[in-house]
Design an enzyme around this catalytic site. Sequence first.
Site, PDB file in Angstrom:
ATOM      1  N   ASP A 154       0.779  -1.251   0.011  1.00 35.87           N
ATOM      2  CA  ASP A 154       0.076   0.132  -0.079  1.00 35.87           C
ATOM      3  C   ASP A 154       0.828   1.394   0.037  1.00 35.87           C
ATOM      4  O   ASP A 154       0.237   2.518   0.517  1.00 35.87           O
ATOM      5  CB  ASP A 154      -1.014  -0.036   1.330  1.00 35.87           C
ATOM      6  N   GLY A 194      -4.152  -4.191  -3.985  1.00 30.97           N
ATOM      7  CA  GLY A 194      -5.040  -3.148  -4.103  1.00 30.97           C
ATOM      8  C   GLY A 194      -4.428  -1.947  -4.329  1.00 30.97           C
ATOM      9  O   GLY A 194      -3.743  -1.299  -4.034  1.00 30.97           O
ATOM     10  N   HIS A 195      -4.591  -1.900  -5.898  1.00 40.48           N
ATOM     11  CA  HIS A 195      -3.972  -0.673  -6.360  1.00 40.48           C
ATOM     12  C   HIS A 195      -4.722   0.330  -7.099  1.00 40.48           C
ATOM     13  O   HIS A 195      -5.744   0.412  -7.582  1.00 40.48           O
ATOM     14  CB  HIS A 195      -2.799  -1.141  -7.688  1.00 40.48           C
ATOM     15  N   GLN A 216       2.373  -5.930  -3.613  1.00 34.18           N
ATOM     16  CA  GLN A 216       2.724  -6.592  -2.056  1.00 34.18           C
ATOM     17  C   GLN A 216       4.369  -5.840  -1.838  1.00 34.18           C
ATOM     18  O   GLN A 216       4.160  -4.564  -2.501  1.00 34.18           O
ATOM     19  CB  GLN A 216       3.108  -8.098  -1.718  1.00 34.18           C
ATOM     20  N   LYS A 222       1.869   2.231  -5.236  1.00 30.36           N
ATOM     21  CA  LYS A 222       2.746   1.520  -6.470  1.00 30.36           C
ATOM     22  C   LYS A 222       2.045   1.629  -7.538  1.00 30.36           C
ATOM     23  O   LYS A 222       2.461   1.921  -8.518  1.00 30.36           O
ATOM     24  CB  LYS A 222       3.197  -0.078  -6.106  1.00 30.36           C
TER      25      LYS A 222
END
Length: 459
Positions: free
Chosen positions: A19, A46-47, A255, A22
């Site tokens: 988080d 989750g991007h 990650q 990225k």
Amino acid sequence: MSNPFKRCVTVIVGMQWGDEGKGKYAHIFSKDAKIVLRTTGGNNAGHTVVANGEKYAVHLLPSSIIRDDVKSIICAGVVVDPEVFNQEVEEMQNKGISISRDNLLVSNRAHIIFPFTKDMDLYYEYIKVNKVGTTKRGIGPCYADKMNRVGIRVGDLFLPRKELEIKVRELIKVPNILFGYYRLSWILKTPIRLLQKIFHKEIEEDLGFRRYRVDDLMQLCEQYKNYLKDFRSDVQIVIGNALDKGEEIAIEGAQAHSLDIEHGDYPCCTSSAPNASGSLSGAGIGPMYVKRVCGVMKAYCSRVGAGPFITKENGVVGDYIREEGHEYGTTTGRPRDCGWLDLVHIKEAIKVSSVTELCINHIDTIGKVGLRNHNEILICFGYYYNSREISYVPLDIEKCIPMYERFEGWSWEEKPKTYEELPENCKMYIQYIENYLKVPITYIGIGPGENDYIRRPVV
Ligand code: IMO
Ligand code: MG
């Protein structure tokens, strides 16, 4: 003979516990890239990307999917939940993004997550004393099946029915034995339904565990074929051709270093190796093609799930960071634990991934937190450990006490456009990090928007 490897690959790696933002840098770098790859993990990521005034959240698809001139590829190292894949494709299409084979491919070698794989994730968490706090997306059990060589790959779905059925049988043998129904019914010669009632009713009701039937899974496979048939590909050919031509490729890391199965906080980590080498391996790209490795970090730390976090702030400071930085999970909605920046962890991440430049996010957030916290921000530069000072991450990191350097906060009325325009306190903060880590900070995130960053040329 001259070097046949054209250096055209940019690897984006998370430096902390995920988080870090990225997605934002994948979006920036995909402006120049022809191809963007997801190479590890699955929809545990989750991007978020903010582009053209719209917010896009992706979990499995590379965030470059919002650009139709870029080929987004899900590579062999990824574990794919076909339901999520289909859902994300539809969501994007509903937002007006055209998706076809021209801009989205999935490797035939990527492994499939089934509903029972997710049950296994729940089951492991349920029986463990030291829980990992996984995203419950079936990531770990899918990689476990892959390592046990019983996994089913995207390409396997398209095998003749009989061949696929043999694989499906192999895959569900162990879960069915684990859940005990088969075994006990065989030993006691008792009907499965009765055993279920006597021994597992409570667990079954809580977590929905059941015996997995070959026919049900075969039916699911048919459905998954429909979701994937237009996108599956032997992507190594596409990637190989691009490498030969020296076309720009970006790897959107998922990650992060401290969640890495090899180098992170085992066992409170994920089940892939999202460091630069692991990300390259998941893509099927060798190290000689790499042009740059961009480490993405935040100006503080956050973490979801279990595991050591020694700079965590439980009181108001943690709340200030969470509020100012909107630190709630994109994948699970969980509030993230928050705390001060830990440079010791990042120093190790830089070595493991041979990071050539750093992108730091939330410089605006930490400045405001400082102002709210009696004008004080802390950075951890070392640990007290067994009565001595150290600057590495030991196995029993939870026994360490952080040593801190102190800084003052900042804010601005008008958004700064250049590094020079940043407040002096902010520049001191950035300079300290750079001097400590000895890697240039080339991007400074000053807000959530697409253009909220300052590009700082390497001098
Ligand atoms: P992005 O790409 C933050 C964490 C989970 C849990 C541990 C294991 O958005 O940075 P898993 O479901 O992978 O078996 O869970 O890893 N985790 C992440 N935390 N961001 C992520 O990805 C994460 N992916 C996994 O919270 O603690
Ligand atoms: Mg995340």
